[in-house]
Design an enzyme around this catalytic site. Structure first.
Site, mmCIF file in Angstrom:
data_model
loop_
_atom_site.group_PDB
_atom_site.id
_atom_site.type_symbol
_atom_site.label_atom_id
_atom_site.label_comp_id
_atom_site.label_asym_id
_atom_site.label_seq_id
_atom_site.Cartn_x
_atom_site.Cartn_y
_atom_site.Cartn_z
ATOM 1 N N SER A 122 -9.740 2.116 2.910
ATOM 2 C CA SER A 122 -8.840 2.816 2.010
ATOM 3 C C SER A 122 -7.868 1.905 1.270
ATOM 4 O O SER A 122 -7.239 2.313 0.301
ATOM 5 C CB SER A 122 -8.035 3.855 2.800
ATOM 6 N N LYS B 221 0.843 -1.194 0.000
ATOM 7 C CA LYS B 221 0.000 0.000 0.000
ATOM 8 C C LYS B 221 0.879 1.244 0.000
ATOM 9 O O LYS B 221 1.926 1.285 0.662
ATOM 10 C CB LYS B 221 -0.914 -0.015 1.226
ATOM 11 N N SER C 31 -10.175 -0.380 7.092
ATOM 12 C CA SER C 31 -9.603 -0.168 5.762
ATOM 13 C C SER C 31 -8.893 -1.374 5.163
ATOM 14 O O SER C 31 -8.478 -1.328 4.007
ATOM 15 C CB SER C 31 -8.639 1.026 5.775
#
Length: 488
Positions: free
Chosen positions: A152, A76, A176
């Site tokens: 996210s 990420k 997330s």
């Protein structure tokens, strides 16, 4: 070959038997990215040249004993990677091309020799539930590209679901990891707060953030967490607690497991399809010898407002460092120093980030601190106590991960409050600091995945994995694949 066809453990055996090479795996990963990422948009930055160099070097090694040896992975984009662009999906960090160090989790991964193929898309600074808040482009759900992948960590979930990588790392502040895992039909684990080092994770809300793995199977997930977990002197919130061999807990035996099912998690707002999938999952557990009872988490109704007050307050402090002075993009339209601060932040941050900074600054301001921030901290303690009380009598808590399957792109962008409600079932877990995992448990009439959330006691990820693995082995939901990335 297709990465869809194998687990990490199976690929490890093939590498040891010299049936495949690391170069084969990395080339297959990039080939899949080239074929599908134009539709999915999971990656922001790729590192093909260096990845292939590392793959060739690993193939020459005699020792191939790393737990994740040669496995293609995605990271990420809010996890710092040395000399590899790290933007947090924000235009403010668009030029942060050469970070000087690796996050602790990346160092731990490197010790086991997987191959990072690139950095994954996300909601800007991890603020969002759909990946539509990316400062670059929204990621799409591989099961249906008209729908969001969640957020996210939407890029992290979509990349695994689309067969681009075998595993990815995400971060979870209020759901997330678990929410996009549910939307994309993969396995996502948020460990106990403090179980995994946050050093090198660009902070959103420091008392809530936690890094965790996303994979296609529970066993793969446990293998990755074994690698990245552990105490870190560089993180003052890192817990000095022994890391067990999580894969040893995957016995398939959940006889006499005591499951709590919060009535609030199946209340109004949870769709009929999701409720039915969860009830069917509970029947599976019954057939495996587990028992379940309905319980109450009475303060969970306050979790959403508590979370957005606390997380926004912490975000307003953490993001104050992004001012256009030391790093990041500096406005070219500034006439003086104050103008530079204002314009750099105004031009660099997206709307959602600005919204949360303003909310957090208001909650921390003189005259409002006691009424909002301090009261929210007190309610957080009540929420934590609810979990403590339930987990004294039960082994795990089970319920849906999200109230509905993935919604359509653009459906909620004009209504921030509706968007926030998507995390209503995951947020309490972060406020309490306990571990939680999302696993596939069914599909909607439209063919979109539905996630089951399994929550455990502090630092008892082993029981969470045991419960999740037993369900996975008794069902076939995890074996299905989106058409975009491979035939169902």
């Amino acid at each position: 070959m297709s990465l869809f066809d194998y687990t990490i453990k199976e690929l490890e055996a093939k590498l040891h038997n010299q049936e495949i090479t690391v170069v084969d795996l990395v080339k297959e990963s990039y080939q899949q990215i080239k074929e599908v990422d134009g539709d999915v948009h999971a990656f922001l930055t790729l590192d093909e040249e260096k990845a292939l160099e590392k793959a060739k070097a690993l193939d020459k090694q005699e020792d191939k004993s790393g737990i994740l040896f040669g496995v293609p992975a995605g990271i990420k984009d809010n996890i710092v990677t040395k000399d590899l662009r790290t933007t947090c999906a924000s235009q403010l960090l668009d030029n942060f091309n050469d970070p000087l160090y690796d996050a602790t989790v990346v160092e731990k991964l490197n010790a086991e020799n997987p191959v990072a193929v690139g950095k994954l898309n996300m909601d800007e600074f991890a603020m969002g539930s759909s990946n539509e808040n990316s400062g670059y482009e929204p990621t799409r759900n591989p099961w249906n590209t008209d729908h969001v992948p969640g957020g996210s960590s939407g890029g992290s979930a979509a990349a695994v679901a689309a067969g681009e990588v075998l595993f990815s790392l995400g971060s979870d502040t209020g759901g997330s990891i678990r929410q996009p895992a549910a939307f994309c039909g993969v396995v996502g684990m948020k460990p106990t707060y403090g179980r995994v080092s946050r050093f090198g994770l660009v902070a959103f809300a420091s008392s809530l953030d936690q890094i965790g793995p996303l994979t296609r199977t529970v066993e793969d997930n446990a293998r990755v967490l074994e690698v990245i977990a552990g105490h870190d002197k560089m993180d003052s919130t890192s817990a000095d607690v022994e890391v067990p061999a999580y894969t040893e807990a995957l016995t398939g035996d959940v006889k006499d497991l005591k499951i709590a099912v919060p009535k609030e998690y199946l209340a109004e707002g949870v769709s009929g399809e999701v409720k039915n999938a969860v009830m069917e999952a509970l029947k599976v557990y019954e057939n495996l010898g587990a028992t379940w009872e309905e319980v109450s988490l009475p303060h969970s109704k306050y979790a959403l407002s508590t979370y957005y007050l606390l997380s926004s307050s912490e975000a307003s402090a953490n993001l104050a460092r992004f001012d256009g002075v030391r790093y990041g993009v500096r406005s070219e339209n500034a006439k003086n120093m104050l103008d530079m601060f204002v314009k750099s932040r105004s031009e660099g941050f997206g709307d959602e980030v600005k919204r949360r900074i303003m909310l957090g600054t208001f909650a921390l301001s003189s005259g409002y601190y006691d009424a909002y921030y301090k009261k929210a901290q007190k309610v957080r303690t009540l929420i934590k106590n609810d979990f403590d009380n339930i987990l004294e009598d039960y082994d795990v808590i089970v319920g849906p991960t999200t109230p509905t399957p993935a919604f359509k792109v653009g459906e909620n962008t004009s209504d921030p409050l509706t968007m926030y409600v998507n995390d209503i079932l995951t947020i309490p877990v972060n406020l309490a600091g306990v571990p939680g995992i999302s696993i596939p448990c069914g599909f909607s009439e439209e063919g979109l995945p539905i996630g089951l959330q399994v929550i455990g006691n502090y630092f008892d990820e082993s029981t969470v994995y045991r419960a999740a693995h037993a369900f996975e082995q008794a069902t076939e939901h995890h074996t299905k694949r989106p058409q975009l990335g491979g035939a169902k």
